[in-house]
Design a protein around this motif. Structure first.
Motif, PDB file in Angstrom:
ATOM      1  N   VAL A  89       1.428  -6.880  10.475  1.00  0.00           N
ATOM      2  CA  VAL A  89       2.008  -6.936   9.139  1.00  0.00           C
ATOM      3  C   VAL A  89       3.173  -7.924   9.053  1.00  0.00           C
ATOM      4  CG1 VAL A  89       3.739  -5.106   9.404  1.00  0.00           C
ATOM      5  CG2 VAL A  89       2.603  -5.434   7.184  1.00  0.00           C
ATOM      6  N   ASN A 126      -0.831  -3.203  10.858  1.00  0.00           N
ATOM      7  CA  ASN A 126      -0.111  -2.529  11.927  1.00  0.00           C
ATOM      8  C   ASN A 126       1.352  -2.983  12.002  1.00  0.00           C
ATOM      9  OD1 ASN A 126       0.092  -0.737  14.060  1.00  0.00           O
ATOM     10  ND2 ASN A 126      -0.534  -2.247  15.592  1.00  0.00           N
ATOM     11  N   TRP A 171       3.871  -1.236  10.880  1.00  0.00           N
ATOM     12  CA  TRP A 171       4.508  -0.898   9.605  1.00  0.00           C
ATOM     13  C   TRP A 171       5.925  -0.372   9.819  1.00  0.00           C
ATOM     14  CZ3 TRP A 171       3.736  -2.517   5.019  1.00  0.00           C
ATOM     15  CH2 TRP A 171       4.141  -1.811   3.885  1.00  0.00           C
ATOM     16  N   VAL A 229       8.763  -2.872   9.027  1.00  0.00           N
ATOM     17  CA  VAL A 229       8.950  -3.369   7.659  1.00  0.00           C
ATOM     18  C   VAL A 229      10.104  -2.612   6.995  1.00  0.00           C
ATOM     19  CG1 VAL A 229       7.870  -3.616   5.386  1.00  0.00           C
ATOM     20  CG2 VAL A 229       6.533  -4.041   7.467  1.00  0.00           C
ATOM     21  N   ARG A 256       9.431  -1.879   1.942  1.00  0.00           N
ATOM     22  CA  ARG A 256       8.011  -1.530   2.008  1.00  0.00           C
ATOM     23  C   ARG A 256       7.279  -1.706   0.682  1.00  0.00           C
ATOM     24  NH1 ARG A 256       7.121   3.559   6.165  1.00  0.00           N
ATOM     25  NH2 ARG A 256       7.958   2.500   8.014  1.00  0.00           N
ATOM     26  N   LEU A 272       4.106  -4.105   0.361  1.00  0.00           N
ATOM     27  CA  LEU A 272       2.817  -3.499   0.053  1.00  0.00           C
ATOM     28  C   LEU A 272       2.177  -4.155  -1.171  1.00  0.00           C
ATOM     29  CD1 LEU A 272       0.934  -1.275   1.035  1.00  0.00           C
ATOM     30  CD2 LEU A 272       2.060   0.301  -0.548  1.00  0.00           C
ATOM     31  N   PRO A 276      -1.515   0.629   5.559  1.00  0.00           N
ATOM     32  CA  PRO A 276      -0.411   0.316   6.480  1.00  0.00           C
ATOM     33  C   PRO A 276      -0.277   1.406   7.538  1.00  0.00           C
ATOM     34  CG  PRO A 276       0.451   1.108   4.384  1.00  0.00           C
ATOM     35  CD  PRO A 276      -1.029   1.030   4.225  1.00  0.00           C
ATOM     36  N   SER A 297       1.215   2.409  11.854  1.00  0.00           N
ATOM     37  CA  SER A 297       2.065   2.065  12.989  1.00  0.00           C
ATOM     38  C   SER A 297       1.478   2.707  14.236  1.00  0.00           C
ATOM     39  CB  SER A 297       3.498   2.555  12.775  1.00  0.00           C
ATOM     40  OG  SER A 297       4.246   2.415  13.973  1.00  0.00           O
TER      41      SER A 297
END
Length: 468
Positions: free
Chosen positions: A288, A315, A317, A320, A323, A327, A348, A350
């Motif tokens: 990401v 991935n 996330w 970030v 967000r 997104l 999204p 992690s």
């Protein structure tokens, strides 16, 4: 269910036609005559028709106690039990005395028969096609079982012989018009949500694929680290999600072809591509922090061209900060950069913290259901009427292209066949219009849609001009 027997003398192509109708190489095929000895049933599909087909041994004149005689008895039993017989002749070889003997046998049985002139693509088959009328079994239907030519004509000949009402369908199609009688409650096989899922995880090197798989498993099953390209083999693992078995493949990172130099990496990439072909749903993992690089788009396009269902996993996330803004940007770029799979599910996640993994698996299950979706021919043709009324097909040289009927020939991915008078004149833009409508109106989001255009073969086209 309607039962159709394929009969004829040895080596006229009965098993080749059987394999084409069932869509698999179930029957042995060889140039030697007499390979088939027993009756072999199979579930067949021809356009919108579904029926049981029986491959039989070649008809031969022989003593009853001999092997050939017992084979003939099996074939005669198949004729007696079938609703219709497809009597194959080899028009390349012409009508033989054996063909005439068994043509007489079929007339005496008194059951519906379709005379099928196989190998009609061969040079010099015209004479055999003309001789076929002498068998007294009506107009021959020229086909090529090996090359799949003339299948729509064969479908029409079968319907003409026993009627559309004999099949388990109410979607009798008028070939001149697109008017279709739609049954109130037509049964379509329900999706089986208990079947195991086969998933491949692909992406660029160091996108976090192995970390993601480890988080799904709840253990450090895959070797991970900051270095790119740790994974070389495609490793399969099995686990369970909400009581449903899952087989997941972790694959090597896919770099641009120009950067792949070592033989070992070439083998790793080939192994990853095999995993994609084996899978049903492919999770394309994107970093990401640097999403939608050229290689990401090429990987997603490869998955879709292979006919697999795809889900995007953004991935890392957890790295970030803003967000909501990120997104919204990802959604806009997804729709713009992947128009061939409009509505593709993107989640999204992690791999480090496990955030979003349950949403990702729900997206996988939903996409798998769409990938397996079947739409009845009746609904499709009612829909086609509306699409044509809203936007007429193009007119070429003052003649409007006639759309005859639409049917779904397979799932995984959804594949449709449109019968039309002039496929070459329909145009790419109108095809895109139909595919877009199918995706929107039947909810086929995130999966590839295939639409093939067919027209009935006419072996007599241009012959009047030749002899005039």
């Amino acid at each position: 269910m309607v039962t159709i027997a394929i009969i004829g003398r040895p080596n006229v192509g009965k098993s080749t036609l059987f394999n084409r109708l069932v869509g698999k190489r179930l029957a042995l095929v060889d140039d030697r005559p007499g390979v088939t000895r027993d009756r072999r049933p199979g579930e067949a599909r021809l356009g919108d028709l579904e029926f049981e087909v029986i491959d039989t041994a070649g008809l031969e004149e022989a003593a009853a106690e001999s092997l050939e005689g017992r084979m003939r008895a099996q074939t005669e039993a198949a004729i007696a039990s079938a609703d219709l017989s497809l009597f194959l002749i080899d028009v390349k070889a012409g009508v033989t005395p054996v063909d005439q003997v068994f043509g007489e046998l079929l007339r005496k049985v008194g059951k519906p028969v379709v005379l099928v002139a196989n190998k009609a693509e061969a040079r010099g088959s015209d004479a055999g096609l003309a001789d076929a009328y002498g068998l007294g079994l009506g107009e021959p239907c020229p086909i090529s079982a090996e090359h799949g030519e003339g299948m729509s004509d064969l479908r029409d000949a079968i319907v003409e012989a026993i009627g559309i009402e004999a099949f388990d369908t109410e979607e009798a199609l008028d070939e001149a018009e697109t008017d279709v009688a739609v049954p109130e409650s037509e049964e379509v096989p329900a999706y089986d949500a208990t079947k195991p899922l086969r998933i491949a995880v692909v992406g660029r090197p160091n996108a976090g694929k192995s970390t993601l798989v480890n988080r799904f498993l709840g253990e450090d099953r895959m070797l991970t680290g900051p270095e790119a390209g740790i994974t070389r083999d495609s490793i399969s693992v099995e686990w369970s999600w909400q009581g449903r078995r899952v087989k997941m493949f972790d694959t090597a990172g896919l770099r641009r072809k120009s950067r792949i130099q070592e033989k070992l990496e070439k083998l790793s990439v080939a192994d990853a591509l095999r995993a994609v072909k084996f899978a049903e749903v492919v999770i394309v993992v994107l970093d990401v922090t640097i999403p939608f690089e050229r290689q990401d788009l090429q990987i997603a396009d490869l998955v879709l061209r292979e006919g697999r269902a795809a889900v995007l996993a953004f991935n890392k996330w957890d790295l970030v900060e803003d967000r909501q803004a990120v997104l919204a940007d990802l959604r806009e770029k997804t729709d713009r950069l992947l128009p061939q799979a409009r509505g593709i599910r993107a989640v999204p996640v992690s791999g480090e913290t496990g955030e979003g993994l349950d949403r990702l698996m729900r997206a996988v299950a939903e996409t798998h259901e769409v990938w397996n979706r079947r739409i009845s021919t009746a609904r499709l043709n009612q829909w086609l009427q509306g699409m044509v009324a809203h936007h007429q097909p193009p007119a070429v040289s003052g003649r409007r292209v006639n759309l005859k009927y639409l049917t779904q020939v397979k799932t995984r991915p959804p594949t449709f066949m449109l019968s039309t008078s002039r496929p070459e004149a329909l145009g790419a833009s109108y095809t895109r219009y139909l595919i877009g409508g199918l995706r929107e109106d039947f909810g086929l989001f995130g999966v590839p849609i295939r639409l093939s255009l067919k027209k009935p073969d006419n072996p007599y086209a241009g012959k009047r001009k030749r002899f005039s």
